[in-house]
Design a protein around this motif. Structure first.
Motif, PDB file in Angstrom:
ATOM      1  N   TYR A 179      11.484 -18.264   1.180  1.00 25.58           N
ATOM      2  CA  TYR A 179      11.440 -17.007   1.913  1.00 25.58           C
ATOM      3  C   TYR A 179      12.528 -16.870   2.988  1.00 25.58           C
ATOM      4  CZ  TYR A 179       6.906 -16.259  -0.258  1.00 25.58           C
ATOM      5  OH  TYR A 179       5.895 -16.069  -1.172  1.00 25.58           O
ATOM      6  N   TYR A 232       7.388  -0.459 -14.174  1.00 23.96           N
ATOM      7  CA  TYR A 232       6.358  -1.213 -13.496  1.00 23.96           C
ATOM      8  C   TYR A 232       5.255  -0.276 -13.021  1.00 23.96           C
ATOM      9  CZ  TYR A 232       8.448   0.181  -8.995  1.00 23.96           C
ATOM     10  OH  TYR A 232       8.942   0.881  -7.925  1.00 23.96           O
ATOM     11  N   PHE A 238      12.975 -16.667  -6.035  1.00 27.93           N
ATOM     12  CA  PHE A 238      12.067 -17.326  -6.963  1.00 27.93           C
ATOM     13  C   PHE A 238      12.854 -18.154  -7.971  1.00 27.93           C
ATOM     14  CE2 PHE A 238       8.312 -14.748  -5.909  1.00 27.93           C
ATOM     15  CZ  PHE A 238       8.916 -13.711  -5.225  1.00 27.93           C
ATOM     16  N   TYR A 245      12.274 -20.101 -11.711  1.00 29.09           N
ATOM     17  CA  TYR A 245      11.401 -20.218 -12.864  1.00 29.09           C
ATOM     18  C   TYR A 245      12.040 -21.164 -13.873  1.00 29.09           C
ATOM     19  CZ  TYR A 245       8.571 -16.195 -11.515  1.00 29.09           C
ATOM     20  OH  TYR A 245       7.724 -15.339 -10.852  1.00 29.09           O
ATOM     21  N   TYR A 292       9.330  -6.334 -18.686  1.00 28.90           N
ATOM     22  CA  TYR A 292      10.726  -6.747 -18.729  1.00 28.90           C
ATOM     23  C   TYR A 292      11.136  -6.936 -20.191  1.00 28.90           C
ATOM     24  CZ  TYR A 292      10.913  -7.987 -13.729  1.00 28.90           C
ATOM     25  OH  TYR A 292      10.919  -7.952 -12.355  1.00 28.90           O
ATOM     26  N   THR A 294       8.907 -20.444  -4.665  1.00 29.85           N
ATOM     27  CA  THR A 294       9.342 -19.274  -3.917  1.00 29.85           C
ATOM     28  C   THR A 294       9.853 -19.748  -2.562  1.00 29.85           C
ATOM     29  OG1 THR A 294       7.622 -17.914  -4.915  1.00 29.85           O
ATOM     30  CG2 THR A 294       8.757 -17.009  -3.014  1.00 29.85           C
ATOM     31  N   GLY A 315      -0.149 -13.367  -4.846  1.00 25.54           N
ATOM     32  CA  GLY A 315       0.023 -14.681  -4.239  1.00 25.54           C
ATOM     33  C   GLY A 315       1.483 -15.008  -4.036  1.00 25.54           C
ATOM     34  N   ASP A 316       1.859 -16.250  -4.309  1.00 31.65           N
ATOM     35  CA  ASP A 316       3.199 -16.736  -4.009  1.00 31.65           C
ATOM     36  C   ASP A 316       4.220 -16.414  -5.082  1.00 31.65           C
ATOM     37  OD1 ASP A 316       4.787 -19.867  -3.203  1.00 31.65           O
ATOM     38  OD2 ASP A 316       4.818 -17.974  -2.120  1.00 31.65           O
ATOM     39  N   GLY A 317       3.779 -16.134  -6.278  1.00 27.51           N
ATOM     40  CA  GLY A 317       4.721 -15.933  -7.362  1.00 27.51           C
ATOM     41  C   GLY A 317       4.279 -14.855  -8.318  1.00 27.51           C
ATOM     42  N   TYR A 318       5.120 -14.625  -9.306  1.00 27.60           N
ATOM     43  CA  TYR A 318       4.827 -13.680 -10.370  1.00 27.60           C
ATOM     44  C   TYR A 318       4.496 -14.481 -11.619  1.00 27.60           C
ATOM     45  CZ  TYR A 318       7.010 -10.023  -7.476  1.00 27.60           C
ATOM     46  OH  TYR A 318       7.317  -9.146  -6.481  1.00 27.60           O
ATOM     47  N   THR A 319       3.489 -14.050 -12.345  1.00 21.43           N
ATOM     48  CA  THR A 319       3.072 -14.746 -13.557  1.00 21.43           C
ATOM     49  C   THR A 319       3.463 -13.923 -14.767  1.00 21.43           C
ATOM     50  OG1 THR A 319       1.189 -15.729 -12.398  1.00 21.43           O
ATOM     51  CG2 THR A 319       1.137 -15.756 -14.812  1.00 21.43           C
ATOM     52  N   PHE A 320       4.077 -14.608 -15.749  1.00 22.22           N
ATOM     53  CA  PHE A 320       4.541 -13.928 -16.950  1.00 22.22           C
ATOM     54  C   PHE A 320       3.663 -14.264 -18.141  1.00 22.22           C
ATOM     55  CE2 PHE A 320       8.636 -11.951 -15.977  1.00 22.22           C
ATOM     56  CZ  PHE A 320       8.851 -12.436 -14.702  1.00 22.22           C
ATOM     57  N   GLY A 321       3.577 -13.311 -19.052  1.00 26.13           N
ATOM     58  CA  GLY A 321       2.922 -13.553 -20.318  1.00 26.13           C
ATOM     59  C   GLY A 321       3.831 -14.329 -21.252  1.00 26.13           C
ATOM     60  N   TYR A 330      -0.120  -4.919  -9.150  1.00 28.27           N
ATOM     61  CA  TYR A 330       1.212  -4.702  -9.705  1.00 28.27           C
ATOM     62  C   TYR A 330       1.359  -5.364 -11.073  1.00 28.27           C
ATOM     63  CZ  TYR A 330       2.982  -2.758  -5.342  1.00 28.27           C
ATOM     64  OH  TYR A 330       3.199  -1.956  -4.260  1.00 28.27           O
ATOM     65  N   PHE A 342       8.491  -9.106 -22.071  1.00 28.55           N
ATOM     66  CA  PHE A 342       7.564  -9.870 -21.242  1.00 28.55           C
ATOM     67  C   PHE A 342       6.851  -8.953 -20.266  1.00 28.55           C
ATOM     68  CE2 PHE A 342       8.372 -14.161 -22.433  1.00 28.55           C
ATOM     69  CZ  PHE A 342       9.695 -14.214 -22.817  1.00 28.55           C
ATOM     70  N   TYR A 378       4.303  -5.407 -14.571  1.00 26.86           N
ATOM     71  CA  TYR A 378       5.695  -5.139 -14.897  1.00 26.86           C
ATOM     72  C   TYR A 378       5.955  -5.365 -16.391  1.00 26.86           C
ATOM     73  CZ  TYR A 378       5.835  -6.319  -9.908  1.00 26.86           C
ATOM     74  OH  TYR A 378       5.576  -6.390  -8.569  1.00 26.86           O
ATOM     75  N   PHE A 425       6.541 -20.264 -13.346  1.00 28.48           N
ATOM     76  CA  PHE A 425       6.867 -20.276 -11.914  1.00 28.48           C
ATOM     77  C   PHE A 425       7.060 -21.694 -11.395  1.00 28.48           C
ATOM     78  CE2 PHE A 425       6.913 -18.974  -7.604  1.00 28.48           C
ATOM     79  CZ  PHE A 425       6.071 -19.818  -6.893  1.00 28.48           C
TER      80      PHE A 425
END
Lengths: 110, 110
Positions: free
Chosen positions: A51, B48, A34, A36, B35, A49, B96-102, B31, B90, B33, A46
């Motif tokens: 693979y 997590y 990934f 970012y 960090y 990604t 989906g394809d990625g992870y989203t962060f706050g 899921y 965070f 998490y 983001f």
């Protein structure tokens, strides 16, 4: 142990001067690499990604590529608004966790 | 960031006091998490969750506990804050394809 190393730590470019950021990784069973972007005071945003080795993805002036050992983020003709910290992370087959590198701080001067 | 909010955004607390940070999502992702981000260390996983009441430790879990009583909320608690826990925290969700962060919580322990 899964590990991610990014280089360089910091990079200064003139506007229009193309360059590449490196992300070297070791992971047991790559389930995704990934990229970012992070601006000061904000959470990571983001970008891509990847693979599997040989895969490439593009977004505006950014292009990410992947081999079995490393990934590159190519920045073509950067603009000052591309200045940010770019983070690389991997996910292995052992869990859904992301392991991050320390990032590359990019400064693009007008 | 769309779908994920953290509160508070900033907090200053005294050594030895308990602190709870909240992460709320509207994406119904399984899921979640937590960090922490520190200069020179990048993003490191604290804990997590892979479902309601299902949590596991990350690489820097000492001094932290978490709880998830609802899909949408993931709480991080510092039972007795120490100066070494001064950091930016965070929350992230994966889907989906990625992870989203706050947007992060900047915590200062004095």
């Amino acid at each position: 142990e899964d590990q991610v190393t990014q280089s360089p730590e910091a990079l200064r470019l003139q506007e229009g001067e193309s360059s590449s950021l490196n992300c070297s990784y070791t992971v047991s069973g790559l389930r995704g690499l990934f990229w970012y972007r992070q601006d000061p005071g904000k959470g990571p945003e983001f970008l891509f990604t990847l693979y599997s080795a040989g895969e490439e993805k593009e977004k505006e002036r950014l292009k990410a590529t992947l081999t079995k050992k490393e990934s590159f983020l190519h920045i073509t003709a950067p603009k000052p608004e591309d200045s940010a910290t770019y983070l690389c992370a991997v996910r292995g087959d052992s869990s859904y966790k992301l392991i991050f590198g320390s990032g590359t701080r990019l400064l693009v001067r007008p | 960031d769309a779908g994920i909010t953290q509160s508070p955004r900033h907090k200053v607390t005294e050594t030895g006091t308990p602190v709870t940070l909240r992460c709320h999502q509207t994406e119904n992702h399984r899921y979640m998490y937590w960090y922490r981000q520190d200069p020179g260390h990048g993003l490191r996983l604290i804990h997590y969750s892979y479902g309601v009441k299902d949590t596991d430790k990350g690489e820097v879990s000492d001094g932290y506990s978490v709880s998830r009583s609802k899909t949408e909320d993931f709480l991080l608690t510092l039972e007795s804050a120490t100066s070494s826990q001064t950091s930016v925290y965070f929350c992230a969700i994966s889907g989906g394809d990625g992870y989203t962060f706050g947007s992060g919580t900047r915590l200062t322990v004095v």
